[in-house]
Design an enzyme around this catalytic site. Sequence first.
Site, PDB file in Angstrom:
ATOM      1  N   GLY A   6       0.827  -1.206   0.000  1.00  0.00           N
ATOM      2  CA  GLY A   6       0.000   0.000   0.000  1.00  0.00           C
ATOM      3  C   GLY A   6       0.859   1.254   0.000  1.00  0.00           C
ATOM      4  O   GLY A   6       1.889   1.320  -0.682  1.00  0.00           O
ATOM      5  N   GLU A  18      21.982  -5.946 -21.708  1.00  0.00           N
ATOM      6  CA  GLU A  18      22.441  -7.240 -22.230  1.00  0.00           C
ATOM      7  C   GLU A  18      21.397  -7.888 -23.141  1.00  0.00           C
ATOM      8  O   GLU A  18      21.153  -9.098 -23.095  1.00  0.00           O
ATOM      9  CB  GLU A  18      22.855  -8.165 -21.074  1.00  0.00           C
ATOM     10  CG  GLU A  18      24.100  -7.638 -20.383  1.00  0.00           C
ATOM     11  CD  GLU A  18      24.778  -8.639 -19.487  1.00  0.00           C
ATOM     12  OE1 GLU A  18      24.788  -9.842 -19.821  1.00  0.00           O
ATOM     13  OE2 GLU A  18      25.325  -8.211 -18.455  1.00  0.00           O
TER      14      GLU A  18
END
Length: 393
Positions: free
Chosen positions: A339, A363
Amino acid sequence: MNFFLSEEQLMIQSATRDFAQNELLPGAIERDRDKKHPTEQIKAMGDLGFMGMLVKPEYGGTGMDTLSYVLAMEEISKIDNSCSVCMSVQNSLVSSGIQAYASEELKHKYLPKLSSGEMIGAFCLSEPEAGSDATMQRTTAVDEGDHYIVNGTKNWITNGKYAGMYIVIAQTDAEKGHRGINAIIVDADAEGVTTGELEDKMGIRASDTCSVMFQDVKVPKENRIGEDGFGFKFAMKVLSGGRIGIAAQALGIAGGAYELALKYSHEREAFGKAINKHQAVAFKLADMATQIEAAKMMVYRSAWLKDNNMPYDQASAMAKLFASDIAQTVTTEAVQVHGGYGYVREYHVERLMRDAKITQIYEGTSEIQKIVISRNAIKGKLYLPVKEELVTT
Protein backbone atom coordinates in the site's frame (compact mmCIF):
# COMPACT_ATOMS: atom_id res chain seq x y z
CA MET A 1 13.88 -25.87 -5.96
CA ASN A 2 16.47 -27.39 -3.62
CA PHE A 3 15.70 -30.96 -4.64
CA PHE A 4 18.51 -31.14 -7.21
CA LEU A 5 21.07 -28.79 -5.68
CA SER A 6 24.24 -30.31 -4.29
CA GLU A 7 25.37 -29.75 -0.70
CA GLU A 8 28.06 -27.38 -1.96
CA GLN A 9 25.53 -25.35 -3.96
CA LEU A 10 23.20 -25.16 -0.96
CA MET A 11 26.12 -23.92 1.16
CA ILE A 12 26.92 -21.24 -1.43
CA GLN A 13 23.27 -20.18 -1.51
CA SER A 14 23.09 -19.96 2.28
CA ALA A 15 26.44 -18.16 2.68
CA THR A 16 25.57 -15.63 -0.01
CA ARG A 17 22.20 -14.95 1.58
CA ASP A 18 23.84 -14.30 4.95
CA PHE A 19 26.40 -12.00 3.32
CA ALA A 20 23.75 -10.03 1.45
CA GLN A 21 21.58 -9.61 4.53
CA ASN A 22 24.43 -8.66 6.87
CA GLU A 23 26.81 -6.75 4.61
CA LEU A 24 24.76 -5.35 1.71
CA LEU A 25 21.39 -4.52 3.25
CA PRO A 26 22.77 -1.91 5.69
CA GLY A 27 23.18 1.29 3.70
CA ALA A 28 21.51 -0.01 0.52
CA ILE A 29 18.84 2.70 0.63
CA GLU A 30 21.39 5.46 1.19
CA ARG A 31 23.71 4.23 -1.55
CA ASP A 32 20.79 4.18 -3.98
CA ARG A 33 19.58 7.64 -2.94
CA ASP A 34 23.04 9.25 -3.15
CA LYS A 35 24.39 7.32 -6.15
CA LYS A 36 27.24 6.21 -3.87
CA HIS A 37 29.40 3.54 -5.44
CA PRO A 38 29.50 0.34 -3.29
CA THR A 39 33.30 0.26 -3.28
CA GLU A 40 33.67 -1.37 0.14
CA GLN A 41 30.93 -3.89 -0.55
CA ILE A 42 32.48 -4.91 -3.88
CA LYS A 43 35.86 -5.32 -2.18
CA ALA A 44 34.22 -7.63 0.36
CA MET A 45 32.60 -9.56 -2.50
CA GLY A 46 36.03 -9.95 -4.07
CA ASP A 47 37.53 -11.18 -0.81
CA LEU A 48 34.84 -13.86 -0.61
CA GLY A 49 35.35 -14.98 -4.22
CA PHE A 50 32.10 -13.64 -5.70
CA MET A 51 33.92 -11.60 -8.36
CA GLY A 52 35.68 -14.63 -9.83
CA MET A 53 33.18 -17.44 -9.41
CA LEU A 54 33.42 -18.59 -13.04
CA VAL A 55 37.22 -18.27 -13.24
CA LYS A 56 39.40 -21.36 -12.84
CA PRO A 57 41.63 -21.55 -9.73
CA GLU A 58 44.74 -21.48 -11.91
CA TYR A 59 43.81 -17.92 -12.86
CA GLY A 60 42.88 -16.85 -9.34
CA GLY A 61 39.16 -17.67 -9.35
CA THR A 62 37.05 -20.08 -7.33
CA GLY A 63 36.12 -22.26 -10.31
CA MET A 64 32.43 -22.62 -9.50
CA ASP A 65 29.83 -23.90 -11.93
CA THR A 66 27.27 -21.63 -13.57
CA LEU A 67 24.42 -22.79 -11.35
CA SER A 68 26.38 -21.86 -8.21
CA TYR A 69 27.01 -18.44 -9.74
CA VAL A 70 23.29 -18.08 -10.49
CA LEU A 71 22.42 -18.95 -6.88
CA ALA A 72 24.82 -16.29 -5.60
CA MET A 73 23.57 -13.70 -8.10
CA GLU A 74 19.99 -14.43 -7.06
CA GLU A 75 20.64 -13.87 -3.35
CA ILE A 76 22.67 -10.69 -3.83
CA SER A 77 20.05 -9.33 -6.23
CA LYS A 78 17.36 -9.70 -3.59
CA ILE A 79 19.18 -7.00 -1.65
CA ASP A 80 21.41 -4.74 -3.79
CA ASN A 81 21.40 -4.78 -7.58
CA SER A 82 24.10 -2.15 -7.90
CA CYS A 83 26.39 -4.81 -6.43
CA SER A 84 24.94 -7.71 -8.40
CA VAL A 85 25.26 -5.95 -11.77
CA CYS A 86 28.94 -5.30 -11.07
CA MET A 87 29.34 -8.97 -10.16
CA SER A 88 27.49 -10.01 -13.34
CA VAL A 89 29.61 -7.89 -15.68
CA GLN A 90 32.81 -9.00 -13.96
CA ASN A 91 31.97 -12.71 -14.15
CA SER A 92 29.85 -13.13 -17.27
CA LEU A 93 31.08 -10.53 -19.75
CA VAL A 94 34.64 -9.69 -18.77
CA SER A 95 36.33 -12.61 -16.99
CA SER A 96 34.49 -15.42 -18.78
CA GLY A 97 35.27 -13.85 -22.14
CA ILE A 98 38.95 -13.48 -21.34
CA GLN A 99 39.16 -17.00 -19.93
CA ALA A 100 37.48 -18.58 -22.97
CA TYR A 101 39.10 -16.67 -25.81
CA ALA A 102 42.13 -14.58 -24.77
CA SER A 103 45.78 -15.58 -24.87
CA GLU A 104 47.46 -17.16 -21.86
CA GLU A 105 49.41 -13.95 -21.33
CA LEU A 106 46.22 -11.90 -21.09
CA LYS A 107 44.59 -14.47 -18.83
CA HIS A 108 47.46 -14.38 -16.35
CA LYS A 109 47.74 -10.61 -16.55
CA TYR A 110 44.11 -9.72 -15.86
CA LEU A 111 42.13 -12.64 -14.40
CA PRO A 112 43.80 -12.81 -10.94
CA LYS A 113 43.16 -9.10 -10.34
CA LEU A 114 39.61 -9.34 -11.67
CA SER A 115 38.83 -12.44 -9.61
CA SER A 116 40.05 -10.92 -6.37
CA GLY A 117 38.16 -7.68 -6.96
CA GLU A 118 41.42 -5.73 -6.96
CA MET A 119 40.46 -4.62 -10.47
CA ILE A 120 37.00 -4.00 -11.89
CA GLY A 121 36.37 -4.65 -15.57
CA ALA A 122 33.91 -3.16 -18.05
CA PHE A 123 32.48 -4.38 -21.34
CA CYS A 124 32.25 -1.65 -23.98
CA LEU A 125 29.83 -2.52 -26.78
CA SER A 126 26.96 0.01 -26.88
CA GLU A 127 27.46 3.31 -28.70
CA PRO A 128 25.32 6.38 -29.40
CA GLU A 129 24.24 4.74 -32.67
CA ALA A 130 24.87 1.07 -31.87
CA GLY A 131 22.81 -0.39 -29.07
CA SER A 132 20.82 -3.47 -29.98
CA ASP A 133 22.44 -3.50 -33.44
CA ALA A 134 25.97 -4.49 -32.46
CA THR A 135 27.12 -4.61 -36.10
CA MET A 136 27.00 -0.81 -36.38
CA GLN A 137 30.24 -0.06 -34.57
CA ARG A 138 31.59 3.47 -35.01
CA THR A 139 34.49 3.03 -32.61
CA THR A 140 37.57 2.19 -34.68
CA ALA A 141 40.75 0.27 -33.95
CA VAL A 142 43.14 1.12 -36.79
CA ASP A 143 45.81 -1.52 -37.35
CA GLU A 144 49.24 0.10 -37.15
CA GLY A 145 51.32 -3.06 -37.37
CA ASP A 146 52.30 -3.85 -33.78
CA HIS A 147 49.49 -1.82 -32.20
CA TYR A 148 46.02 -0.38 -32.71
CA ILE A 149 44.91 3.24 -32.49
CA VAL A 150 41.46 3.30 -30.89
CA ASN A 151 39.01 6.17 -31.35
CA GLY A 152 35.33 6.39 -30.42
CA THR A 153 32.73 6.68 -27.68
CA LYS A 154 30.96 3.93 -25.78
CA ASN A 155 27.66 4.58 -23.98
CA TRP A 156 25.90 3.09 -20.95
CA ILE A 157 29.02 1.38 -19.66
CA THR A 158 28.48 -0.42 -16.35
CA ASN A 159 31.56 -0.05 -14.11
CA GLY A 160 32.74 2.64 -16.53
CA LYS A 161 33.99 5.11 -13.94
CA TYR A 162 35.70 2.65 -11.59
CA ALA A 163 37.02 0.13 -14.11
CA GLY A 164 40.72 -0.63 -14.36
CA MET A 165 40.33 -2.16 -17.82
CA TYR A 166 37.85 -2.21 -20.68
CA ILE A 167 37.04 -4.82 -23.29
CA VAL A 168 36.35 -2.59 -26.29
CA ILE A 169 34.47 -3.82 -29.35
CA ALA A 170 35.76 -1.81 -32.31
CA GLN A 171 35.77 -1.78 -36.11
CA THR A 172 39.13 -2.48 -37.75
CA ASP A 173 38.05 -3.12 -41.34
CA ALA A 174 34.73 -1.49 -42.29
CA GLU A 175 34.68 -3.20 -45.69
CA LYS A 176 34.35 -6.57 -43.97
CA GLY A 177 31.33 -5.46 -41.93
CA HIS A 178 30.87 -7.48 -38.74
CA ARG A 179 33.78 -9.71 -39.78
CA GLY A 180 36.07 -6.70 -39.45
CA ILE A 181 35.28 -6.10 -35.78
CA ASN A 182 37.76 -6.85 -32.99
CA ALA A 183 37.65 -7.14 -29.20
CA ILE A 184 40.58 -5.35 -27.58
CA ILE A 185 41.56 -4.89 -23.94
CA VAL A 186 42.31 -1.25 -23.12
CA ASP A 187 43.77 -0.27 -19.76
CA ALA A 188 41.83 2.51 -18.07
CA ASP A 189 45.00 4.49 -17.38
CA ALA A 190 46.08 4.49 -21.04
CA GLU A 191 46.64 7.95 -22.49
CA GLY A 192 43.55 9.19 -24.31
CA VAL A 193 40.96 7.34 -22.18
CA THR A 194 38.39 9.54 -20.42
CA THR A 195 34.99 8.97 -18.84
CA GLY A 196 31.85 11.09 -18.86
CA GLU A 197 29.54 12.12 -16.03
CA LEU A 198 27.62 9.45 -14.15
CA GLU A 199 24.19 8.80 -15.59
CA ASP A 200 21.30 9.76 -13.29
CA LYS A 201 19.40 6.50 -13.56
CA MET A 202 15.95 5.35 -12.44
CA GLY A 203 17.33 2.18 -10.85
CA ILE A 204 20.64 0.49 -9.89
CA ARG A 205 21.65 4.05 -8.98
CA ALA A 206 24.74 3.16 -6.93
CA SER A 207 26.22 1.34 -9.92
CA ASP A 208 28.47 3.62 -11.95
CA THR A 209 27.20 3.97 -15.51
CA CYS A 210 28.80 6.47 -17.86
CA SER A 211 30.19 7.05 -21.33
CA VAL A 212 33.80 6.11 -22.03
CA MET A 213 35.75 8.05 -24.67
CA PHE A 214 38.83 6.88 -26.55
CA GLN A 215 40.96 9.44 -28.38
CA ASP A 216 44.00 8.16 -30.27
CA VAL A 217 44.57 5.44 -27.67
CA LYS A 218 47.57 3.27 -28.50
CA VAL A 219 46.93 -0.39 -27.63
CA PRO A 220 49.43 -3.23 -28.13
CA LYS A 221 48.39 -5.79 -30.74
CA GLU A 222 48.73 -8.56 -28.15
CA ASN A 223 45.74 -7.06 -26.29
CA ARG A 224 43.39 -8.30 -29.00
CA ILE A 225 41.16 -11.17 -27.91
CA GLY A 226 41.08 -13.99 -30.46
CA GLU A 227 41.94 -13.88 -34.13
CA ASP A 228 41.57 -10.78 -36.29
CA GLY A 229 37.87 -10.22 -37.00
CA PHE A 230 36.64 -12.29 -34.06
CA GLY A 231 35.21 -9.33 -32.12
CA PHE A 232 31.57 -9.54 -33.18
CA LYS A 233 31.38 -13.28 -32.61
CA PHE A 234 33.11 -12.77 -29.26
CA ALA A 235 30.52 -10.19 -28.20
CA MET A 236 27.62 -12.45 -29.16
CA LYS A 237 29.09 -15.43 -27.32
CA VAL A 238 29.74 -13.61 -24.05
CA LEU A 239 26.36 -11.84 -24.19
CA SER A 240 24.63 -15.22 -24.47
CA GLY A 241 26.24 -16.29 -21.20
CA GLY A 242 25.67 -12.85 -19.71
CA ARG A 243 21.93 -13.25 -20.20
CA ILE A 244 21.99 -16.03 -17.62
CA GLY A 245 23.47 -13.63 -15.09
CA ILE A 246 20.86 -10.94 -15.79
CA ALA A 247 18.09 -13.54 -15.70
CA ALA A 248 19.38 -14.54 -12.26
CA GLN A 249 19.40 -10.88 -11.26
CA ALA A 250 15.78 -10.48 -12.38
CA LEU A 251 14.87 -13.65 -10.49
CA GLY A 252 16.52 -12.28 -7.37
CA ILE A 253 14.72 -8.95 -7.66
CA ALA A 254 11.38 -10.76 -7.91
CA GLY A 255 12.26 -13.07 -5.03
CA GLY A 256 13.38 -10.24 -2.80
CA ALA A 257 10.20 -8.26 -3.45
CA TYR A 258 8.05 -11.32 -2.82
CA GLU A 259 9.76 -12.09 0.49
CA LEU A 260 9.23 -8.51 1.65
CA ALA A 261 5.57 -8.57 0.59
CA LEU A 262 4.99 -11.92 2.31
CA LYS A 263 6.57 -10.67 5.54
CA TYR A 264 4.56 -7.46 5.46
CA SER A 265 1.34 -9.36 4.75
CA HIS A 266 1.76 -11.23 8.04
CA GLU A 267 2.41 -8.06 10.02
CA ARG A 268 -0.17 -5.69 8.56
CA GLU A 269 -3.76 -6.02 9.69
CA ALA A 270 -6.96 -4.77 8.09
CA PHE A 271 -10.53 -5.34 9.26
CA GLY A 272 -9.32 -7.26 12.27
CA LYS A 273 -6.98 -9.78 10.62
CA ALA A 274 -3.68 -10.06 8.74
CA ILE A 275 -4.05 -8.81 5.20
CA ASN A 276 -2.92 -12.16 3.79
CA LYS A 277 -6.11 -13.63 5.21
CA HIS A 278 -8.01 -11.54 2.68
CA GLN A 279 -8.37 -13.24 -0.68
CA ALA A 280 -7.37 -10.12 -2.62
CA VAL A 281 -3.89 -10.20 -1.07
CA ALA A 282 -3.62 -13.97 -0.75
CA PHE A 283 -4.23 -14.44 -4.47
CA LYS A 284 -1.58 -11.84 -5.29
CA LEU A 285 0.91 -13.80 -3.20
CA ALA A 286 -0.12 -17.04 -4.93
CA ASP A 287 0.44 -15.53 -8.38
CA MET A 288 3.78 -14.05 -7.35
CA ALA A 289 5.03 -17.35 -5.92
CA THR A 290 3.96 -19.28 -9.01
CA GLN A 291 5.59 -16.83 -11.41
CA ILE A 292 8.85 -16.87 -9.45
CA GLU A 293 8.92 -20.66 -9.38
CA ALA A 294 8.41 -20.83 -13.15
CA ALA A 295 11.15 -18.26 -13.76
CA LYS A 296 13.46 -20.14 -11.40
CA MET A 297 13.04 -23.34 -13.41
CA MET A 298 13.99 -21.52 -16.61
CA VAL A 299 16.99 -19.71 -15.15
CA TYR A 300 18.37 -22.78 -13.38
CA ARG A 301 17.86 -24.88 -16.51
CA SER A 302 19.80 -22.45 -18.69
CA ALA A 303 22.67 -22.59 -16.19
CA TRP A 304 22.50 -26.40 -16.16
CA LEU A 305 22.68 -26.54 -19.95
CA LYS A 306 25.75 -24.31 -19.95
CA ASP A 307 27.43 -26.39 -17.25
CA ASN A 308 26.81 -29.54 -19.27
CA ASN A 309 28.26 -28.06 -22.48
CA MET A 310 24.90 -28.12 -24.22
CA PRO A 311 23.46 -25.36 -26.45
CA TYR A 312 21.99 -22.70 -24.20
CA ASP A 313 21.44 -19.62 -26.40
CA GLN A 314 17.71 -20.27 -26.71
CA ALA A 315 17.32 -21.20 -23.05
CA SER A 316 19.18 -18.13 -21.80
CA ALA A 317 17.15 -15.84 -24.06
CA MET A 318 13.91 -17.38 -22.80
CA ALA A 319 15.07 -17.19 -19.18
CA LYS A 320 16.04 -13.53 -19.44
CA LEU A 321 12.84 -12.58 -21.26
CA PHE A 322 10.56 -14.37 -18.81
CA ALA A 323 12.45 -13.55 -15.59
CA SER A 324 12.71 -9.85 -16.43
CA ASP A 325 8.99 -9.66 -17.16
CA ILE A 326 8.26 -11.45 -13.90
CA ALA A 327 10.54 -9.05 -12.02
CA GLN A 328 8.46 -6.13 -13.30
CA THR A 329 5.17 -7.82 -12.42
CA VAL A 330 6.15 -9.11 -8.98
CA THR A 331 7.79 -5.89 -7.79
CA THR A 332 4.76 -3.88 -8.86
CA GLU A 333 2.49 -6.23 -6.94
CA ALA A 334 4.80 -6.12 -3.92
CA VAL A 335 4.42 -2.34 -3.83
CA GLN A 336 0.65 -2.82 -4.07
CA VAL A 337 0.63 -5.27 -1.15
CA HIS A 338 2.50 -2.70 0.94
CA GLY A 339 0.00 0.00 0.00
CA GLY A 340 1.21 3.50 0.84
CA TYR A 341 4.26 2.12 2.63
CA GLY A 342 5.39 0.52 -0.61
CA TYR A 343 5.71 3.94 -2.18
CA VAL A 344 8.43 5.14 0.22
CA ARG A 345 12.12 4.24 0.38
CA GLU A 346 12.05 2.76 3.85
CA TYR A 347 10.35 -0.47 2.81
CA HIS A 348 12.75 -1.31 -0.06
CA VAL A 349 10.13 -2.55 -2.54
CA GLU A 350 10.00 0.73 -4.49
CA ARG A 351 13.75 0.43 -5.08
CA LEU A 352 13.38 -3.15 -6.30
CA MET A 353 10.58 -2.04 -8.63
CA ARG A 354 12.87 0.62 -10.12
CA ASP A 355 15.74 -1.86 -10.40
CA ALA A 356 13.55 -4.40 -12.18
CA LYS A 357 13.04 -2.31 -15.30
CA ILE A 358 16.66 -2.38 -16.44
CA THR A 359 16.62 -6.19 -16.64
CA GLN A 360 14.29 -5.84 -19.64
CA ILE A 361 16.80 -3.54 -21.35
CA TYR A 362 20.48 -4.31 -20.81
CA GLU A 363 22.44 -7.24 -22.23
CA GLY A 364 19.82 -7.50 -24.95
CA THR A 365 16.39 -5.92 -24.72
CA SER A 366 13.27 -8.08 -24.41
CA GLU A 367 12.66 -7.40 -28.10
CA ILE A 368 16.10 -8.78 -28.99
CA GLN A 369 15.40 -11.89 -26.92
CA LYS A 370 12.18 -12.41 -28.87
CA ILE A 371 14.11 -12.18 -32.13
CA VAL A 372 16.50 -14.89 -30.91
CA ILE A 373 13.67 -17.09 -29.67
CA SER A 374 11.42 -16.62 -32.70
CA ARG A 375 14.19 -17.43 -35.18
CA ASN A 376 14.80 -20.76 -33.45
CA ALA A 377 11.08 -21.43 -33.08
CA ILE A 378 10.43 -20.80 -36.81
CA LYS A 379 13.24 -23.24 -37.65
CA GLY A 380 11.58 -25.81 -35.38
CA LYS A 381 14.58 -26.05 -33.08
CA LEU A 382 14.26 -27.12 -29.45
CA TYR A 383 16.70 -27.65 -26.62
CA LEU A 384 16.03 -30.95 -24.91
CA PRO A 385 17.91 -31.45 -21.63
CA VAL A 386 18.22 -35.21 -22.18
CA LYS A 387 20.21 -34.68 -25.38
CA GLU A 388 23.75 -33.50 -25.92
CA GLU A 389 23.04 -31.53 -29.07
CA LEU A 390 20.50 -29.28 -30.75
CA VAL A 391 17.49 -31.34 -31.82
CA THR A 392 15.36 -30.33 -34.79
CA THR A 393 11.74 -31.41 -34.75
